[in-house]
Scaffold this motif. Structure first.
Motif, PDB file in Angstrom:
ATOM      1  N   ARG A  25       0.690  -1.115  -0.081  1.00 11.41           N
ATOM      2  CA  ARG A  25      -0.125  -0.020  -0.049  1.00 11.41           C
ATOM      3  C   ARG A  25       0.833   1.434   0.083  1.00 11.41           C
ATOM      4  O   ARG A  25       0.598   2.099  -0.623  1.00 11.41           O
ATOM      5  N   ILE A  26       2.113   1.156   0.641  1.00 14.59           N
ATOM      6  CA  ILE A  26       2.864   2.295   0.749  1.00 14.59           C
ATOM      7  C   ILE A  26       3.293   2.583  -0.634  1.00 14.59           C
ATOM      8  O   ILE A  26       3.271   3.788  -1.236  1.00 14.59           O
ATOM      9  N   ALA A  31       3.675   5.299  -5.996  1.00 14.74           N
ATOM     10  CA  ALA A  31       3.708   5.181  -7.604  1.00 14.74           C
ATOM     11  C   ALA A  31       2.711   6.369  -8.081  1.00 14.74           C
ATOM     12  O   ALA A  31       2.752   6.904  -8.874  1.00 14.74           O
ATOM     13  N   GLN A  32       1.466   6.111  -7.169  1.00 15.28           N
ATOM     14  CA  GLN A  32       0.422   7.026  -7.795  1.00 15.28           C
ATOM     15  C   GLN A  32       0.884   8.641  -7.671  1.00 15.28           C
ATOM     16  O   GLN A  32       0.606   9.329  -8.521  1.00 15.28           O
ATOM     17  N   LEU A  34       3.941   9.868  -7.780  1.00 14.95           N
ATOM     18  CA  LEU A  34       4.779   9.898  -9.099  1.00 14.95           C
ATOM     19  C   LEU A  34       4.081   9.701 -10.569  1.00 14.95           C
ATOM     20  O   LEU A  34       4.979  10.082 -11.449  1.00 14.95           O
ATOM     21  N   GLY A  35       2.896   9.485 -10.518  1.00 19.00           N
ATOM     22  CA  GLY A  35       2.294   9.244 -11.633  1.00 19.00           C
ATOM     23  C   GLY A  35       2.883   8.183 -12.658  1.00 19.00           C
ATOM     24  O   GLY A  35       2.817   8.114 -13.783  1.00 19.00           O
ATOM     25  N   ILE A  36       3.380   6.933 -12.042  1.00 23.23           N
ATOM     26  CA  ILE A  36       3.767   5.878 -12.627  1.00 23.23           C
ATOM     27  C   ILE A  36       2.845   4.672 -12.598  1.00 23.23           C
ATOM     28  O   ILE A  36       2.081   4.762 -11.217  1.00 23.23           O
ATOM     29  N   SER A  37       2.930   3.584 -13.156  1.00 25.56           N
ATOM     30  CA  SER A  37       2.150   2.284 -12.973  1.00 25.56           C
ATOM     31  C   SER A  37       3.119   1.101 -12.953  1.00 25.56           C
ATOM     32  O   SER A  37       4.253   1.195 -13.561  1.00 25.56           O
ATOM     33  N   PHE A  38       2.667   0.067 -12.447  1.00 24.94           N
ATOM     34  CA  PHE A  38       3.341  -1.324 -12.265  1.00 24.94           C
ATOM     35  C   PHE A  38       3.322  -2.010 -13.408  1.00 24.94           C
ATOM     36  O   PHE A  38       2.130  -1.896 -14.196  1.00 24.94           O
ATOM     37  N   SER A 165       4.677   8.142   5.275  1.00 27.72           N
ATOM     38  CA  SER A 165       5.766   7.129   4.558  1.00 27.72           C
ATOM     39  C   SER A 165       6.447   7.209   3.340  1.00 27.72           C
ATOM     40  O   SER A 165       7.489   7.035   3.322  1.00 27.72           O
ATOM     41  N   CYS A 166       5.599   8.023   2.416  1.00 32.23           N
ATOM     42  CA  CYS A 166       6.335   8.401   1.024  1.00 32.23           C
ATOM     43  C   CYS A 166       6.989   9.448   1.279  1.00 32.23           C
ATOM     44  O   CYS A 166       7.915   9.536   0.454  1.00 32.23           O
TER      45      CYS A 166
END
Length: 186
Positions: A25-26, A31-32, A34-38, A165-166
Motif C-alpha cells: 500500500r505504501i 507510484a500514484q 509519481l504518476g507511474i504504473s506497475f 511514509s512516502c
C-alpha cells in the motif's frame, strides 16, 4: 543515483487490504504520487520513476512474503543497485499502530519476509521502514491479526500515514538514511 524500493506483501485479492500488505500500500501510494504504473515482470510488479536526481525502481514481489528475498536479490542484481540504496517497506507488530521507524539494519523480529531477505542476502544491513501495526491481538492469534483487515478507525488514519511514509522514502533517496532518520524518527 538509482534506488530499489521494495514494498513487502502478498499477491492476490484476498490479501489486498490486510495489515501484512502495508508495504504494497505504501509503494502503491508512492507510484500514484509519481504518476507511474506497475508492469508485471520477473519476480514482481515493477514501476520506474524519478524524484529530482534520484531514479527509483519500485518493486512489489510476486513471490509471496516468505520468499521476498528472491525478488529483492534478482532486482538488485538486474539493476546493479548496491545494498545501501535499497529500502524495504514492512509491517511491524512490535511498534504501536501508525508509528513509522526507519532503521539502517536489524533483526527480522519474527517477520518471515525479513527473515528470507536476510537469508538470501546473507546480511541484515539494509534499510527498512517499519510501519507499526501494534499488538492488539490475543495470544497465539498473531497470524490472524496480520492477515486481517485494519479496523475502520485505523483505515481512516491510513491516508495520512501512507503520505508520511512516502515522505520518508523521498527523503531517504534525496537526503540519505541518517538525515532522514534524524528528521522522521521520534
Amino acid at each position: 543515483m538509482k534506488y530499489l524500493i521494495v514494498g513487502l506483501g502478498n499477491i492476490g485479492y484476498e490479501y489486498e487490504k490486510t495489515r501484512h500488505n502495508i508495504g504494497f500500500r505504501i509503494i502503491d501510494t508512492l507510484a500514484q504520487e509519481l504518476g507511474i504504473s506497475f508492469e508485471a515482470k520477473r519476480y514482481g510488479a515493477v514501476a520506474r520513476g524519478r524524484i529530482k536526481n534520484a531514479e527509483l525502481v519500485l518493486l512489489k514481489p510476486s513471490t509471496y512474503m516468505n520468499l521476498s528475498g528472491d525478488a529483492l536479490r534478482y532486482w538488485m542484481s538486474t539493476e546493479s543497485i548496491p545494498l545501501e540504496r535499497v529500502l524495504v517497506l514492512v509491517d511491524d507488530i512490535a511498534i504501536p499502530f501508525g508509528s513509522l521507524r526507519l532503521k539502517p539494519k536489524g533483526s527480522d523480529a519474527g517477520h518471515n519476509g525479513l527473515k528470507h531477505i536476510a537469508q538470501t542476502l546473507g546480511s541484515t544491513a539494509y534499510a527498512r521502514l517499519r510501519f507499526g501495526l501494534g499488538s492488539d491481538y490475543a495470544r497465539g492469534r498473531q497470524i490472524e491479526f496480520v492477515l486481517g483487515a485494519f479496523e475502520p478507525e485505523e483505515e481512516a488514519q491510513l491516508p495520512e500515514l501512507l503520505e508520511r511514509s512516502c515522505q520518508i522514502v523521498r527523503s531517504f533517496c534525496l537526503s540519505g538514511l541518517q538525515r532522514t532518520m534524524n528528521q522522521f524518527n521520534s
